[in-house]
Design an enzyme around this catalytic site. Structure first.
Site, PDB file in Angstrom:
ATOM      1  N   HIS B  63     -94.989 -36.876  48.601  1.00  0.00           N
ATOM      2  CA  HIS B  63     -94.008 -36.389  49.574  1.00  0.00           C
ATOM      3  C   HIS B  63     -94.430 -34.980  49.967  1.00  0.00           C
ATOM      4  O   HIS B  63     -94.391 -34.066  49.147  1.00  0.00           O
ATOM      5  CB  HIS B  63     -92.602 -36.389  48.971  1.00  0.00           C
ATOM      6  CG  HIS B  63     -92.131 -37.763  48.588  1.00  0.00           C
ATOM      7  ND1 HIS B  63     -91.429 -38.575  49.450  1.00  0.00           N
ATOM      8  CD2 HIS B  63     -92.300 -38.483  47.450  1.00  0.00           C
ATOM      9  CE1 HIS B  63     -91.169 -39.737  48.847  1.00  0.00           C
ATOM     10  NE2 HIS B  63     -91.690 -39.700  47.635  1.00  0.00           N
ATOM     11  N   ASN B  95     -89.967 -40.049  54.318  1.00  0.00           N
ATOM     12  CA  ASN B  95     -88.601 -39.503  54.233  1.00  0.00           C
ATOM     13  C   ASN B  95     -88.545 -38.004  54.517  1.00  0.00           C
ATOM     14  O   ASN B  95     -88.047 -37.212  53.725  1.00  0.00           O
ATOM     15  CB  ASN B  95     -87.953 -39.838  52.893  1.00  0.00           C
ATOM     16  CG  ASN B  95     -88.724 -39.304  51.705  1.00  0.00           C
ATOM     17  OD1 ASN B  95     -89.893 -38.946  51.819  1.00  0.00           O
ATOM     18  ND2 ASN B  95     -88.070 -39.252  50.561  1.00  0.00           N
ATOM     19  N   ASP B 306     -96.371 -39.965  43.116  1.00  0.00           N
ATOM     20  CA  ASP B 306     -95.009 -39.811  43.631  1.00  0.00           C
ATOM     21  C   ASP B 306     -94.610 -38.327  43.602  1.00  0.00           C
ATOM     22  O   ASP B 306     -93.473 -37.976  43.282  1.00  0.00           O
ATOM     23  CB  ASP B 306     -94.007 -40.668  42.851  1.00  0.00           C
ATOM     24  CG  ASP B 306     -92.655 -40.793  43.574  1.00  0.00           C
ATOM     25  OD1 ASP B 306     -92.531 -40.310  44.719  1.00  0.00           O
ATOM     26  OD2 ASP B 306     -91.728 -41.376  42.978  1.00  0.00           O
TER      27      ASP B 306
END
Lengths: 312, 425
Positions: B63, B95, B306
């Site tokens: 991310h 996101n 992640d």
């Protein structure tokens, strides 16, 4: 045994000797409640802050009275709602309070681990007055004091804790405390309210009230929170009350004649306890409340008196 | 400009190479690999004696938070963290704010990466508009703009019918759907794994079944549609079993595991450290053992961090109110070298394959190989480097790691992207 811990956070981390010391200390302070002048100078010049992030009349008042009877200055700080959504964070609030040099901060918070968090962040003593569904050690201590007074000892007693075990900090603290003192604990309730692996905490499990209360010295009924229904954990209060509510009839048919009925309060009359049971001869619910003040006096005394040179 | 990496142990699983060799790089490409290569004029020589020279590591699940959450991370800081951690490419999840659910956002991320990125950046597009799980995002446009996969990561597409259509619609694009497998009705309100630790701490838990039922659903849908589904951050023994079974039946399924799910269990939550809070949650020892076995035998195809940066204020307070996720780029390689390879739980060559060849293959990315002519994306490891994880020295903008203070042996030593050294330790 003497008290060496900075904080009282969880029954799980205490040794049996420490639990007995806390209960003995509380027992020795009980007579203060019977005096005409209910004040001793033990904590004169000490400051106790009640930091309550969850509404609680009983526990906060109990700590407040305990502090005042010991001559401490007691300040109540109530904050509602989640700390992070209201600007100042929980840790920031606590650090601000710590900057005013209290000796003890009593904390109640809806998040498990909140008391441990403060204990790590603040130099003063922390008392956990309930953190989420984790622990509520002073409740367990006052339950133990009440039980010992009525039964004379701990070893070998069997206690049934009935109701919403999954969301109960009272149940967790009592399971740990009672197991350490050689008592047997059975937790009982519908399976949706029994947390997984609770046997690994040393508790037995029963899914039938009649079985659970059959051969025990103490029945501890827990409060049913209304929101358990919306979460789909039970179908209705009516059904819960029918199968899990304790009535005189069920007591007479299944329990021992000398059983004690306890409840951490506040009682949902007619839900987990019928009024006849709550007010009946088996009930020691109000004894629990008065022992609560003694227990909190004992806890404050041991924590605030831990450092040398105190006024007590 | 050329570069000669001398005397390193070259481990290149894509070409079945594991030998001490020299690697000659010219014009951003691997020119030659061999023993005692002659150094051309004007060549920079890197002495890699005692080091391990690998195809550039690809982290297919990070991310980068940009656009929208630049206070947590940016393309610039996130890719610097990647380079520092030994990665030459990262795939960034959708996101962001706005969500990467249309070509303009993809273009923005790629443009940022081109100017500020220290390593290659491959965006992953959203499956559904706004990650709301209600209607398909403009998937063809996302693919055309350069998205290498589709995922609502962070959220699970709960509507099975919609997910089925997403699988069908994306069939022509050659880009997998990456499934964040979490049944939200089973995980609602949870802060950790449901088990003995959640019972003791009183923290609300989510059962392993919250992941397993969704993995099962997505494998069945992949079987139905013929689509390639990639299961993100597998954390349970049950999911491993389901994936193994699906692969044996010929379902086009792949999977990844994170370093933290390979080295930590739910026991870590007893510390109340919000940096032990992530989704999926840390599970049990039995799950960790199953994950290591699955990574070794190929049931799980790759390791992905992640990497989920959050500001300190989002990760320092009450456990149940803290944000989910931890940073991983700068600890991943050292962690697994120390905790899996050194004790003999995973062969070094397998770990390298799971971080280079295998993610490149499953996403159809260039790289993952040191074959002649390939882009010179190279990760060089120092198997003897002793490091103490020091979050204050991270390149990442965020510090949310549970591994601060860990002493690790082995780690990234040098990172090259297209022949250029982007990081040396």
């Amino acid at each position: 045994m003497s008290w060496t811990r900075k904080d009282l956070l969880a029954m799980r981390e205490l040794e049996a000797g420490e639990i007995v010391l806390l209960v003995d200390t509380a027992a020795s302070l009980q007579e203060i409640a019977t005096r005409d002048i209910k004040k001793v100078p033990a904590l004169r010049g000490k400051t106790v802050v009640n930091l309550f992030y969850e509404s609680s009349t009983r526990t906060r008042t109990s700590f407040e009275i305990a502090g005042k009877w010991l001559s401490a200055d007691v300040i109540n700080f109530s904050a509602s709602g989640s700390s992070t959504s209201k600007g100042e964070s929980f840790v920031d609030t606590a650090k601000n309070i710590a900057a005013m040099s209290p000796d003890v901060v009593v904390v109640r918070h809806s998040s498990a681990g909140a008391a441990a968090l403060l204990a790590r962040e603040l130099p003063c003593s922390i008392v956990n007055a309930g953190d989420g569904a984790h622990e509520h050690p002073t409740q367990a201590l006052l339950d133990l004091l009440t039980i010992r007074e009525k039964k004379g000892h701990f070893e070998g007693l069997h206690v049934a804790i009935v109701g919403d075990i999954a969301h109960s900090r009272v149940a967790r603290s009592n399971i740990h405390g009672m197991r350490k003192l050689g008592m047997t604990v059975t937790v009982a309730g519908p399976p949706t309210l029994i947390p997984p692996f609770v046997q690994e905490l040393g508790a037995k499990v029963s899914y039938r009230l009649e079985d659970a209360i059959g051969d025990v010295d103490v029945i501890m009924m827990l409060r049913l929170q209304q929101e358990r229904m919306t979460a789909g954990l039970i179908p209705s209060v009516r059904e819960y009350s029918r199968y899990w509510g304790l009535t005189l009839d069920k007591l007479a048919r299944h329990a021992r004649p000398d059983v004690l009925i306890m409840h951490p309060g506040p009682v949902n009359r007619g839900v987990e306890l019928s009024p006849e049971v709550a007010d009946g001869p088996y009930s020691v619910i109000l004894d629990q409340v008065s022992r609560g003040v003694a227990v909190r006096m004992g806890v404050l005394l041991l924590l605030a008196g831990r450092k040398g040179g105190d006024g007590g | 400009m050329s570069l000669l990496i001398r005397n390193g142990r070259v481990v290149d699983p894509a070409n079945a190479v594991d030998a001490v060799q020299d690697v000659l790089i010219a014009d951003g490409k691997i020119a030659r690999i061999g023993r005692s290569l002659a150094a051309p004029a004007d060549v920079e020589v890197v002495d890699a004696s005692g080091k391990i020279v690998c195809p550039g590591f690809i982290d297919m699940h990070v991310h980068l938070r940009e656009p929208g959450y630049e206070y947590k991370e940016t393309v610039a800081t996130g890719t610097r963290a990647a380079a520092a951690g030994g990665f030459t490419a990262v795939c960034c999840m959708a996101n962001t704010n706005p969500v990467n659910d249309n070509g303009a956002v993809t273009d923005y991320i790629r443009a940022k990466a081109k100017v500020e990125g220290a390593v290659r950046v491959y965006p992953i597009g959203a499956v559904t508009r706004g990650l709301r799980g209600e209607e398909l995002a403009e998937l063809a446009e996302l693919a055309e703009a350069g998205c290498v996969a589709f995922s609502d990561d962070g959220k699970c597409v709960m509507n099975a019918g919609l997910y089925r259509r997403a699988m069908e619609y994306t069939l022509p694009f050659g880009a997998p759907l990456i499934s964040h497998a979490e049944d939200a009705t089973l995980s609602r309100g949870a802060s950790m794994n449901e088990g003995v630790v959640s019972t003791e701490t009183g923290l609300p838990g989510q059962p392993a079944a919250a992941e397993d039922v969704m993995v099962a659903r997505d494998l069945l849908l992949a079987e139905l549609t013929g689509a390639h589904v990639h299961i993100a951050h597998v954390s349970t023994a049950g999911a491993v079993r389901l994936i193994r079974d699906a692969k044996a039946r010929g379902v086009r399924a792949t999977a990844e595991v994170t370093p933290h799910h390979l080295v930590l269990t739910e026991e870590a939550v007893r510390s109340w450290d919000p940096n032990t809070k992530m989704v999926p949650p840390l599970r049990t020892k039995r799950d960790v053992e199953a994950l290591i076995e699955a990574l070794a035998d190929g049931t799980v195809d790759c390791v992905a961090t992640d990497h989920a940066p959050h500001a300190l204020s989002e990760k320092e307070g009450e456990f149940d109110q803290a944000a989910f996720g931890i940073v991983g780029l700068e600890t991943a390689v050292a962690l697994l070298l120390d905790r899996l390879v050194r004790p003999g739980l995973l062969p070094l060559a397998t770990l390298i394959a799971r971080w280079s060849r295998d993610p490149a293959r499953l996403l159809n990315l260039p790289g993952g190989t040191l074959g002649a002519g390939a882009a010179a994306d190279v990760t060089i490891l120092d198997p003897d480097a002793e490091t103490t994880v020091t979050p204050s020295r991270f390149q990442s903008r965020s510090r949310n790691t549970p591994f601060g203070g860990w002493n690790l042996r082995g780690g990234p030593w040098m990172t090259l992207v297209e022949g250029k050294i982007v990081r040396r330790s």
